[in-house]
Write a protein that holds these residues in place. Structure first.
Motif: not given
Ligand code: HEM
Length: 138
Positions: A5, A12, A16, A67-68, A73, A81
């Motif tokens: 995470k 991330v 950005f 993570l997914w 999760i 998302k």
């Protein structure tokens, strides 16, 4: 899981940073008239896109999928998302096409146009994606 995470959030943020900075370079590139300045913008854009933005996007998405799918999760919020992430990936690829136009001196758009895509869609997607993942409303 917390290491994955952390990696996810770091990349991330880096992604950005590029999604906001590259259109800003396009603003000044579209206004530039001197050949030295124009060639310098081409180098800066290429290094930002291939050196920072694209690797960061790949690691942000891979760590998100880990993570997914790896830690299980998820929930309704994640599907919305993922839709927002699909918009970001399409925007990222479009910025690459605009960069190619600049590289071959084929850009016909004005600095005003690039001032608009400096914020849209990156800013609304950032806000909604972070609210979704922190509040998980559904
Ligand atoms: C395919 C792309 C992505 C997938 C599959 C994904 C998936 C996930 C998952 C499963 C988590 C863990 C949530 C939790 O532990 O509560 C997470 C955390 C997070 N994601 Fe993503 N994500 C993706 C892209 C993004 C993007 C583009 C952003 C930026 C807007 C983002 C921002 C975050 C943030 C800030 C967290 C930390 C939330 C927290 O700790 O509460 N993710 N992501």
């Amino acid at each position: 899981m917390l290491w994955v995470k952390s990696l996810h959030i770091v990349f991330v943020v880096s992604w950005f940073a590029g999604l906001f900075y590259l259109p800003r370079l396009f603003v000044y590139h579209a206004m530039a008239t001197d050949s030295i300045g124009i060639e310098r913008f081409k180098v800066m854009e290429r290094k930002l896109y291939y050196g920072i933005m694209t690797p960061s996007a790949l690691i942000a998405v891979a760590s998100g999928l880990w993570l997914w799918l790896g830690y299980g999760i998820g929930g309704g919020w994640l599907y919305v998302k993922l839709f927002l992430v699909a918009i970001l990936v399409a925007h990222h690829l479009w910025l690459g096409k605009l960069m190619a136009d600049f590289r071959s001196d084929k850009n016909r758009r004005s600095d005003v146009f690039y001032r608009w895509i400096n914020e849209i869609p990156a800013l609304p997607v950032l806000v909604f994606a972070v609210l979704l993942v922190v509040f998980k409303p559904f």
